[in-house]
Every structure is written in C-alpha cells, then in structure tokens.
Design an enzyme around this catalytic site. Structure first.
Site, PDB file in Angstrom:
ATOM      1  N   LYS A 275       0.848  -1.201   0.000  1.00  0.00           N
ATOM      2  CA  LYS A 275       0.000   0.000   0.000  1.00  0.00           C
ATOM      3  C   LYS A 275       0.879   1.244   0.000  1.00  0.00           C
ATOM      4  O   LYS A 275       1.965   1.222   0.574  1.00  0.00           O
ATOM      5  CB  LYS A 275      -0.837   0.035   1.286  1.00  0.00           C
ATOM      6  CG  LYS A 275      -1.994  -0.924   1.354  1.00  0.00           C
ATOM      7  CD  LYS A 275      -2.742  -0.742   2.680  1.00  0.00           C
ATOM      8  CE  LYS A 275      -3.824  -1.774   2.874  1.00  0.00           C
ATOM      9  NZ  LYS A 275      -4.933  -1.660   1.914  1.00  0.00           N
ATOM     10  N   ARG A 349     -10.139 -11.518   2.399  1.00  0.00           N
ATOM     11  CA  ARG A 349     -11.016 -12.576   1.891  1.00  0.00           C
ATOM     12  C   ARG A 349     -10.331 -13.941   1.951  1.00  0.00           C
ATOM     13  O   ARG A 349     -10.991 -14.968   2.028  1.00  0.00           O
ATOM     14  CB  ARG A 349     -11.480 -12.230   0.473  1.00  0.00           C
ATOM     15  CG  ARG A 349     -10.383 -12.150  -0.537  1.00  0.00           C
ATOM     16  CD  ARG A 349     -10.820 -11.435  -1.792  1.00  0.00           C
ATOM     17  NE  ARG A 349     -10.860  -9.981  -1.615  1.00  0.00           N
ATOM     18  CZ  ARG A 349     -11.251  -9.127  -2.544  1.00  0.00           C
ATOM     19  NH1 ARG A 349     -11.648  -9.570  -3.713  1.00  0.00           N
ATOM     20  NH2 ARG A 349     -11.247  -7.828  -2.306  1.00  0.00           N
TER      21      ARG A 349
HETATM   22  N1  BES Z   1      -7.941  -3.757   4.786  1.00  0.00           N
HETATM   23  C1  BES Z   1      -8.154  -3.356   3.441  1.00  0.00           C
HETATM   24  C2  BES Z   1      -9.463  -2.609   3.236  1.00  0.00           C
HETATM   25  C3  BES Z   1      -9.627  -1.295   3.939  1.00  0.00           C
HETATM   26  C4  BES Z   1      -9.380  -0.109   3.284  1.00  0.00           C
HETATM   27  C5  BES Z   1     -10.077  -1.237   5.252  1.00  0.00           C
HETATM   28  C6  BES Z   1      -9.561   1.094   3.925  1.00  0.00           C
HETATM   29  C7  BES Z   1     -10.251  -0.034   5.889  1.00  0.00           C
HETATM   30  C8  BES Z   1      -9.997   1.135   5.226  1.00  0.00           C
HETATM   31  C9  BES Z   1      -8.175  -4.582   2.543  1.00  0.00           C
HETATM   32  O1  BES Z   1      -7.370  -5.630   2.935  1.00  0.00           O
HETATM   33  C10 BES Z   1      -7.708  -4.147   1.197  1.00  0.00           C
HETATM   34  O2  BES Z   1      -6.604  -3.749   1.102  1.00  0.00           O
HETATM   35  N2  BES Z   1      -8.569  -4.244   0.187  1.00  0.00           N
HETATM   36  C11 BES Z   1      -8.249  -3.853  -1.131  1.00  0.00           C
HETATM   37  C12 BES Z   1      -8.763  -4.909  -2.068  1.00  0.00           C
HETATM   38  C13 BES Z   1      -8.253  -4.767  -3.483  1.00  0.00           C
HETATM   39  C14 BES Z   1      -6.751  -5.028  -3.531  1.00  0.00           C
HETATM   40  C15 BES Z   1      -8.989  -5.741  -4.372  1.00  0.00           C
HETATM   41  C16 BES Z   1      -8.916  -2.522  -1.407  1.00  0.00           C
HETATM   42  O3  BES Z   1     -10.025  -2.292  -0.928  1.00  0.00           O
HETATM   43  O4  BES Z   1      -8.295  -1.696  -2.063  1.00  0.00           O
HETATM   44 MN    MN Z   2      -5.397  -5.434   2.228  1.00  0.00          MN
END
Ligand code: BES
Ligand code: MN
Ligand code: ZN
Length: 502
Positions: A275, A349
């Site tokens: 990230k 997931r």
């Molecule tokens: N933990 C994150 C989602 C999240 C984002 C929670 C902001 C709280 C605040 C999750 O693991 C994630 O990174 N999801 C990705 C999925 C994508 C790579 C398909 C996302 O939402 O960008």
């Molecule tokens: Mn994530």
C-alpha cells in the site's frame, strides 16, 4: 463505572456537578422539564437558549452554570429531536453518549431518563459508558486525563426496581465491551500481535467463564487453513486462530447456534502489492472485525442469552518478508478449492475464506462475519455506513431491523451474481479479486464460495470501524461499530426461537 438509579420527582433537587436533560420537542419553551428548570433559574435558562440559538436539534448541546438556583452546579441540555424517525433506544443512547462525553469534565453527573422502559435505561447506560471513552494509553504528564468520571446517576420518576438496576448494569457492561473493542482497534500494531490479540481474547473469555481455544501456527497447519497460512508467510509474527464458545446453561434442539467470524489483520501493509504510506497509516484497524466478534461473544455470555454463540478470529499480519505470498501464486483452501492470488492486498477474503469454511462445519443456524474488507465499500457508502451482504432475505431483514433499533447504520448491497465472471481464473478454481468496479461486491462473492448453503451475513465495516473524526455517537479512531447491533440481533434471534418453540 458504576451507574446508579435514583428516584427524584423534583429535578431541581438533584445534587450533582452536572445535570443532563434531553430536549425531545421542537417547542423548547413548552417542554415541561425545561419549563420547570427555567422557573427555578428565574428565566436564565430560556435566555441562554435564545442567546446561544439552541434549538434542541439532535447534536446540539447547551451548558449553563446554575449559580445556586438548583441543586446541580451545571445544567446540560442535549438536543434530541430530528426529522428522521428513530427508535427510543437510539435516542436514549445518543443522550447517554453526550452526557458521557461531557462527564469527562465533571466528577459526577446525573441524567434525567426520558422514561423508565428497559431498552431506554439500558441504552442510556451503554451511552454514558461509551461516551466517556477515550484512548489515553500513551499520554503522560499534562495530556494524561486529570479527571475520570466517578459517579453517574440516572434520575427516574418512580422507585427503581432491582430489575431496573440490573438493566442499567447490563447496559454499562455492554458499553464496556464496546470500549474493549475500541481499545483493541486503537492499540498500535507494535503492541498488538496476533498472539497478543488471541491472549487478550483468552483472558476475557476466562473472566466471562466461557471456553476459548487458541491455535498457534503449528496447530493451524494441522487444522488445515492454507489461505490463512499463506497470508502469514511474509510475517515474522505467528498467526493465531481463535475459537470461543458461549453455551447457555440449558440447551435443546431448538436452541439457535450463531457463529461470528472476525477478520483479525493486526496490520495490513498490503503485502508485496504494498500500500502507499497514506493508505497504510491506519491499517492497525484491520483487526476491527476480530474486536467486534470478541465484544459480541462476551456480551452474549454476560447477558446469558439463550443462544449458542461461537466467535472465530483469524489473526495475522500481512507483511513483505522474504517468504511473502505472491501475485500469481495458486493456493489450496480449507474447502478444497484452489485460489489464484491476484493482489496480495486482498488478504482479508483469504483468511475469511478458511474461517468461514470452518464456521460452516459447526452447522450454525446463522453465520455472520465482520471485516474491514474493502476500500470500495467505503467509497460506495461513505465512512459511517456498513455494507451488508446476505444470501437469505429473512436473515437480512432480521439484521437490518436490529440495526434500526440500535441506530447503527447498515445498508444492504447485492450479491450480484452477474459479476461472478470476474472471479474466473484461467488456471485455478477461483481468482481472488475482480475489477475495480463493484469491488465490495466481488469480495463478498468470493466469500460466498466458502459458505455453502448456510444462512450468512457478511458485514463490510471498512468505513465505520475507524473514523478520522468524531461523528454522531462514534468517537474518533476505533469505534467498536457492530457490537451493539450484533447483540441486538442475537436478542431477536432468541425471541424468535422462543416464539417458534411455543
Ligand atoms: N484492509 C483493506 C481494506 C480497507 C481499506 C479497510 C480502507 C479499511 C480502510 C483490505 O485488505 C484491502 O486492502 N482491500 C483492497 C482490495 C483490493 C486489492 C482488491 C482494497 O479495498 O483496495
Ligand atoms: Mn489489504
Ligand atoms: Zn486488509
């Protein structure tokens, strides 16, 4: 904090530092409590109301120094009316929260209860307890809070019964559990590893007298959770899988069994698909689902609900060590399907898939997962609303009804099967992410592949689990969102089961 009930017909006589009064009607001057206090203060109250343009609208407060005119030192009016229809429970919690927040400046508060009904008393107590919450672990010296609320009283018109005091105690206890969830979410990742999280769960379960089994890495390998282990590969901290069980004293074939599952990512760096720093900053919050799950199971035990409740927590970091799982990797899962990894940041997931498979093996009446799963869900619904996905309309109604009563905001989103194509992989049973569009939905569709035909609710709490600033009854930072609605849901499951048995 102990919250006691006292009978006092004359609110002008309540001895306290701060007397809290809710204003429910648009016509403030005609509100009987306001009128009484106004004449006791010789018209000062209404003059302040005018000067400060206090309308009694929800969210407004007005504090007035009483100057000896009544027995309380200060008066606090809390606006409660709004054009939205709200449950008495939700309004009462709001009142309690505002009282609790204000209480940080006073040693004692007294709050005038709008009624003596059970749900009102319980939510006022919940409100006071959660309203007084602050995360202060890392403050020393002058920023360390000087005063903690010592005495809170709820003022009622009729002699309070023992049962009413118990209701208040229950509310305070549930509030404490919401605060426990908040503490866990707010705790920085360096002070909360998967092992720490599991240990805290075990300690709390021990105190509550319920069973809690912890699986370490070795045990998880034996148990068979390949997707959880894959996410853990890049981390130097071991994963944990936690299985908590609360069983009511008497159970029979009609006792419903509800399994809660929580995403417990103690830190989500994104893994190799790292990230950017700003998105990573708050990722200690990624174990919010686990914290909420713990809160609900403990509350069910405390309230002795006639429902068997299981809590499952899948805990790990998502890191970038030399063995980190990679995009393109193909992994087996607990239910046998092969998964092709697309983006290592979609780790939630993965761990939930194995945990949901395990949940299904417990043959539950219902299963419910809480997860800070997708940024897309927050994009879709904003920061204050949780996305609800459900494969059973009756269950969805039950959950949404519970949320109407508590006032927490849930919105149903579709398990749109026409998006399933996006999860087709060229080399495995399933691809684990879809396109950018409908990201919350494709995440839910992926999870659905692991629930079989069990009745299941998936709650994407990525928005409301953690807030940048205080909003409504929710504090800044970890909110504990979902605990009270989960508890309310279990209560309605219990009462429906009872009706069905009759
Ligand atoms: N933990 C994150 C989602 C999240 C984002 C929670 C902001 C709280 C605040 C999750 O693991 C994630 O990174 N999801 C990705 C999925 C994508 C790579 C398909 C996302 O939402 O960008
Ligand atoms: Mn994530
Ligand atoms: Zn995550």
């Amino acid at each position: 904090m102990k919250i006691s009930l006292v009978k006092e017909e004359l609110i002008t006589k309540v001895k306290t530092d701060l007397l809290v009064v809710g204003v429910q009607s648009k016509k403030i001057a005609k509100d009987p409590l306001v009128a009484k206090l106004n004449s006791a203060t010789r018209g000062v109250l209404l003059r302040c109301i005018k000067d400060e343009e206090f309308t009694g609208k929800k969210g407004q407060t007005l504090a007035v120094l009483a100057q000896g005119s009544i027995s309380a030192k200060y008066l606090l009016l809390v606006g409660l009316w709004s054009d939205k229809k709200e449950s008495a429970e939700s309004v009462s919690r709001w009142l309690g929260v505002f009282a609790g927040r204000e209480a940080q400046k006073h040693a004692s508060i007294a709050l005038v209860a709008p009624s003596q009904k059970d749900d009102v008393l319980r939510s006022i107590a919940e409100g006071i307890t959660t309203g007084a919450y602050r995360y202060t672990r890392y403050f020393t010296g002058s920023r360390k809070p000087k005063q903690r609320l010592r005495k809170a009283t709820i003022v009622v018109q009729q002699e309070p019964t023992k049962a009413a005091q118990k209701t208040v105690d229950d509310g305070a206890r549930v509030g404490t559990l919401v605060n426990l969830a908040r503490d866990l979410v707010n705790c920085p990742a360096n002070h909360l590893s998967p092992a720490d999280l599991a240990e805290i769960a075990a300690e709390e379960c021990k105190k509550a007298g319920i069973s809690c089994k912890i699986y370490n890495k070795n045990a998880i390998e034996k148990l068979g959770m390949p997707l959880l282990l894959a996410v853990n590969q890049g981390s130097s901290r071991e994963p944990r899988f936690v299985h908590m069980v609360y069983k009511p004293i008497t159970t029979d074939k009609t006792t419903p069994r509800v399994v809660f599952v929580g995403k417990g990512l103690t830190f989500d760096s994104g893994g190799l698909c790292l990230k950017p720093p700003t998105s990573m900053l708050d990722m200690k919050e990624d174990m919010s689902g686990a914290a909420v799950t713990l809160g609900i199971v403990l509350a069910a035990a405390h309230l002795k609900l006639p429902v068997e409740v299981h809590g499952l927590i899948a805990a790990t970091d998502n890191s970038i060590g030399p063995d980190a799982y990679r995009p393109g990797d193909v992994l087996p899962s607990r239910n046998g399907k092969f998964v092709e990894v697309i983006n290592t940041d979609a780790e939630g997931r993965m761990v939930l898939a194995d945990a949901l498979t395990y949940a299904g093996e417990l043959k539950p009446t219902y299963m419910v997962d809480h997860a800070t799963l997708t940024g897309s869900c927050e994009v879709a619904l904003g920061s204050y609303t949780c996305g609800l996905f459900c494969n059973n309309d009756q269950l969805a109604r039950l959950y949404l009804q519970a949320s109407k009563e508590t006032g927490e905001s849930y919105w149903r989103l579709p398990l749109a099967s026409d998006l399933k194509d996006q999860l087709k992989s060229a080399i495995a049973d399933l691809k684990h992410t879809g396109s950018r569009y409908g990201g919350a939905i494709t995440a839910a569709l992926f999870l659905q592949e692991f629930v079989g035909n069990r009745r299941w609710v998936h709650l994407d709490i990525a928005g409301p689990a953690f807030l940048e600033r205080q909003h409504g009854t929710m504090p800044k930072g970890g909110t504990g969102f979902g605990v009270i609605t989960g508890v309310r849901f279990l209560e309605s499951v219990a009462s429906t089961a009872k009706k069905d048995a009759e």
